[in-house]
Design a protein around this motif. Structure first.
Motif, PDB file in Angstrom:
ATOM      1  N   MET A  76      -3.749  -9.054  -9.597  1.00 30.62           N
ATOM      2  CA  MET A  76      -2.727  -8.031  -9.450  1.00 30.62           C
ATOM      3  C   MET A  76      -2.156  -8.104  -8.038  1.00 30.62           C
ATOM      4  N   GLU A  77      -0.829  -8.121  -7.919  1.00 36.90           N
ATOM      5  CA  GLU A  77      -0.186  -8.149  -6.619  1.00 36.90           C
ATOM      6  C   GLU A  77       0.531  -6.826  -6.358  1.00 36.90           C
ATOM      7  N   GLU A  78       0.188  -6.196  -5.236  1.00 38.23           N
ATOM      8  CA  GLU A  78       0.759  -4.902  -4.876  1.00 38.23           C
ATOM      9  C   GLU A  78       0.713  -3.928  -6.055  1.00 38.23           C
ATOM     10  N   ASP A  79      -0.444  -3.812  -6.650  1.00 41.73           N
ATOM     11  CA  ASP A  79      -0.632  -2.974  -7.825  1.00 41.73           C
ATOM     12  C   ASP A  79      -2.083  -2.513  -7.865  1.00 41.73           C
ATOM     13  N   ALA A  80      -2.362  -1.483  -8.624  1.00 41.27           N
ATOM     14  CA  ALA A  80      -3.720  -0.944  -8.700  1.00 41.27           C
ATOM     15  C   ALA A  80      -3.904  -0.172  -9.990  1.00 41.27           C
ATOM     16  N   MET A 128       0.829  -1.209   0.000  1.00 41.74           N
ATOM     17  CA  MET A 128       0.000   0.000   0.000  1.00 41.74           C
ATOM     18  C   MET A 128       0.858   1.252   0.000  1.00 41.74           C
ATOM     19  N   LYS A 129       1.880   1.272   0.846  1.00 44.03           N
ATOM     20  CA  LYS A 129       2.781   2.408   0.878  1.00 44.03           C
ATOM     21  C   LYS A 129       3.500   2.577  -0.442  1.00 44.03           C
ATOM     22  N   LYS A 130       3.900   1.459  -1.026  1.00 44.17           N
ATOM     23  CA  LYS A 130       4.602   1.488  -2.302  1.00 44.17           C
ATOM     24  C   LYS A 130       3.778   2.169  -3.377  1.00 44.17           C
ATOM     25  N   LEU A 131       2.482   1.855  -3.419  1.00 43.97           N
ATOM     26  CA  LEU A 131       1.609   2.451  -4.418  1.00 43.97           C
ATOM     27  C   LEU A 131       1.504   3.940  -4.244  1.00 43.97           C
ATOM     28  N   TRP A 132       1.343   4.392  -2.982  1.00 49.16           N
ATOM     29  CA  TRP A 132       1.147   5.829  -2.803  1.00 49.16           C
ATOM     30  C   TRP A 132       2.413   6.621  -3.031  1.00 49.16           C
ATOM     31  N   PHE A 158      -6.674  -0.125 -18.905  1.00 47.60           N
ATOM     32  CA  PHE A 158      -6.123   0.662 -17.804  1.00 47.60           C
ATOM     33  C   PHE A 158      -4.618   0.465 -17.690  1.00 47.60           C
ATOM     34  N   VAL A 159      -3.980   1.458 -17.100  1.00 49.89           N
ATOM     35  CA  VAL A 159      -2.553   1.428 -16.788  1.00 49.89           C
ATOM     36  C   VAL A 159      -2.414   1.250 -15.287  1.00 49.89           C
ATOM     37  N   SER A 160      -1.543   0.350 -14.860  1.00 52.52           N
ATOM     38  CA  SER A 160      -1.342   0.119 -13.434  1.00 52.52           C
ATOM     39  C   SER A 160      -0.135   0.902 -12.925  1.00 52.52           C
ATOM     40  N   PHE A 161      -0.004   0.991 -11.611  1.00 54.85           N
ATOM     41  CA  PHE A 161       1.115   1.696 -10.999  1.00 54.85           C
ATOM     42  C   PHE A 161       2.454   1.024 -11.308  1.00 54.85           C
ATOM     43  N   ASN A 162       2.444  -0.259 -11.554  1.00 53.50           N
ATOM     44  CA  ASN A 162       3.680  -0.977 -11.844  1.00 53.50           C
ATOM     45  C   ASN A 162       4.037  -0.988 -13.330  1.00 53.50           C
ATOM     46  N   GLY A 163       3.338  -0.185 -14.119  1.00 58.93           N
ATOM     47  CA  GLY A 163       3.667  -0.052 -15.532  1.00 58.93           C
ATOM     48  C   GLY A 163       3.084  -1.108 -16.432  1.00 58.93           C
ATOM     49  N   ASN A 164       2.050  -1.817 -15.943  1.00 59.67           N
ATOM     50  CA  ASN A 164       1.364  -2.799 -16.779  1.00 59.67           C
ATOM     51  C   ASN A 164       0.151  -2.159 -17.444  1.00 59.67           C
ATOM     52  N   GLY A 181      -4.837  -2.773  -0.084  1.00 60.07           N
ATOM     53  CA  GLY A 181      -4.150  -4.051  -0.050  1.00 60.07           C
ATOM     54  C   GLY A 181      -4.585  -4.911  -1.212  1.00 60.07           C
ATOM     55  N   THR A 182      -5.767  -4.610  -1.727  1.00 58.46           N
ATOM     56  CA  THR A 182      -6.316  -5.255  -2.915  1.00 58.46           C
ATOM     57  C   THR A 182      -6.852  -4.181  -3.852  1.00 58.46           C
ATOM     58  N   ALA A 183      -6.537  -4.292  -5.123  1.00 58.40           N
ATOM     59  CA  ALA A 183      -7.038  -3.324  -6.101  1.00 58.40           C
ATOM     60  C   ALA A 183      -8.499  -3.579  -6.404  1.00 58.40           C
ATOM     61  N   LYS A 184      -9.281  -2.508  -6.539  1.00 59.74           N
ATOM     62  CA  LYS A 184     -10.680  -2.613  -6.918  1.00 59.74           C
ATOM     63  C   LYS A 184     -11.004  -1.574  -7.978  1.00 59.74           C
ATOM     64  N   LEU A 185     -11.996  -1.904  -8.807  1.00 63.27           N
ATOM     65  CA  LEU A 185     -12.520  -0.987  -9.816  1.00 63.27           C
ATOM     66  C   LEU A 185     -14.032  -1.016  -9.690  1.00 63.27           C
TER      67      LEU A 185
END
Length: 331
Positions: free
Chosen positions: A284-288, A1-5, A304-310, A262-266
Motif C-alpha cells: 500500500m502506498e500512502e494508504d492505511a 501522512m498528512k493526506k491520510l489524516w 478491510f477498507v483503506s483510506f483511498n477507497g480500496n 509513513g507505512t501502514a501497519k495492522l
C-alpha cells in the motif's frame, strides 16, 4: 501522512453538522432472532454458502462502492457488510449485493451477532426521521428499530459490542439525553447512559470499539495513536509509540488495530498479556487501514477498507490479499 489524516479528520469534524425472583420473559422477536442465529451458524459450516444471494431483500450490484463508514459480519452470516452513503453492500462468494430498500447514509455502523447498530441519515427511499439517532436491525436493514435520539443526533464515532451490544459514543453536541460533548456508555441497550471521564483520551478520534463480551474493554483510534481502556472508559492508555491510529477492532481475546507512520501497519494486541504480532498487509502506498473486520466464524477470513477507497479480502490471515475494490470500483 498528512493526506491520510485529512481524510480521517473529515469523518470526525462532520460531528458538529423484572422482579428478582421472576424468570425473564422471552419475546417472540427474541426467540425468532435466536432461531435465525442458530440456523445461520449451521449454514456457516458450508464454505460455499449462499445466504445473501438467496435473500429476497438483496440484489446483485456492480456499481461504485464509496463513502464507507463501517463494516462487519452482521448477523453472524459469514459475509461482510459494508455501510455506505447509499445503503448496505455485501460481499459473498466473490459477488457483490445491495439492499433493495432502506438505502440510507449509514454512519457509526457496527455489526453485531444479531444484526447491526447504526446512526446516520435516511436515504431518498426512506421515511425515517433525520438524523437517525441510534438504530438497530436484526433483518439485514429491512426494518430499523429506534434505540435512542431519533431526529436529534448523528453519531459518527460509535462502538457497539458484537455480543454484549454495549454502546460507546462520542457525543457531538448536547441533546435530550447527553448534556455535554463528551463520551457516554450504555450497557442496557440505551435505556440508560453514563458519562465516562475518558482520562488520557485527549485526541482527535476517527473510531472507537467495544470488546464483544466484556464492556470493560474499549478502544479508540486517534491522530496521536491507539488507546485502550480496561475500566469501561474511565481511563485510557496509549499503547502505541509512534504514528497515527487509523482503526480499532476487537475479537474476544485481542485488539486488532491499524496505524500509519509513513507505512501502514495492522497489529494484533493480546488483551491477556499485551503481546503483539503484526498481521501482514498488501503493498500500500500512502494508504492505511480505515475499517477492519474478521469473520467470527473463521478467524483466517478478514477484510478491510483503506483510506483511498480500496477494499482487500483474505482467507489465510493476510498471507494473500485480494483487491476486491479499487478506488471504489469492484474488480
Amino acid at each position: 501522512m498528512k493526506k491520510l489524516w485529512i481524510i480521517a479528520a473529515g469523518l470526525t469534524l462532520g460531528l458538529s453538522a423484572c422482579g428478582q425472583n421472576e424468570e425473564p420473559k422471552v419475546t417472540e422477536e427474541e426467540t425468532a432472532v435466536e432461531e435465525q442465529n442458530e440456523q445461520t451458524e449451521s449454514q456457516n459450516t458450508d464454505d460455499n454458502k449462499e445466504i445473501i444471494a438467496n435473500h429476497d431483500f438483496f440484489e446483485p450490484f456492480d456499481g461504485k462502492i464509496d463513502h464507507i463508514h463501517g463494516l462487519g459480519y452482521a448477523g453472524n452470516q459469514g459475509a461482510p457488510f459494508f455501510a455506505a452513503h447509499d445503503g448496505l453492500k455485501v460481499y459473498e462468494n466473490g459477488k457483490w449485493y445491495k439492499t433493495k430498500e432502506q438505502n440510507n447514509d449509514y454512519m457509526g455502523f457496527n455489526a453485531t451477532k444479531a444484526g447491526f447498530y447504526t446512526s446516520g441519515h435516511p436515504g431518498q427511499d426512506s421515511n425515517l426521521p433525520n438524523p437517525l439517532g441510534i438504530k438497530t436491525s436484526t433483518d439485514n436493514g429491512q426494518t430499523l428499530d429506534k434505540i435512542a435520539l431519533e431526529g436529534e443526533t448523528d453519531f459518527h464515532v460509535m462502538g457497539v459490542g458484537y455480543e454484549n451490544q454495549a454502546i460507546f459514543v462520542m457525543n457531538p453536541h448536547k441533546n435530550s439525553i447527553m448534556k455535554t460533548e463528551k463520551f457516554y456508555l450504555s450497557e442496557d441497550n440505551a435505556n440508560s447512559w453514563q458519562e465516562v471521564q475518558a482520562n488520557g483520551l485527549k485526541d482527535v478520534l476517527i473510531s472507537v470499539a467495544v470488546q464483544p463480551q466484556k464492556v470493560d474493554y474499549l478502544a479508540a483510534a486517534g491522530q496521536q495513536g491507539i488507546y485502550l481502556s480496561k475500566d469501561k472508559g474511565e481511563n485510557f492508555e496509549k499503547i502505541t509509540d509512534s504514528g497515527q491510529g487509523t482503526s480499532v477492532f476487537f475479537t474476544n481475546d485481542s485488539l486488532i488495530y491499524g496505524t500509519y507512520d509513513g507505512t501502514a501497519k495492522l497489529v494484533k494486541h493480546s488483551l491477556s498479556d499485551g503481546s503483539e504480532t503484526e498481521i501482514p498487509l498488501p503493498k500500500m502506498e500512502e494508504d492505511a487501514v480505515m475499517y477492519f473486520a474478521q469473520n467470527p466464524q473463521n478467524e483466517k477470513e478478514m477484510t478491510f477498507v483503506s483510506f483511498n477507497g480500496n477494499i482487500y479480502y483474505t482467507k489465510d490471515s493476510g498471507s494473500n490479499w485480494d483487491l476486491i475494490v479499487e478506488a471504489g470500483n469492484p474488480k
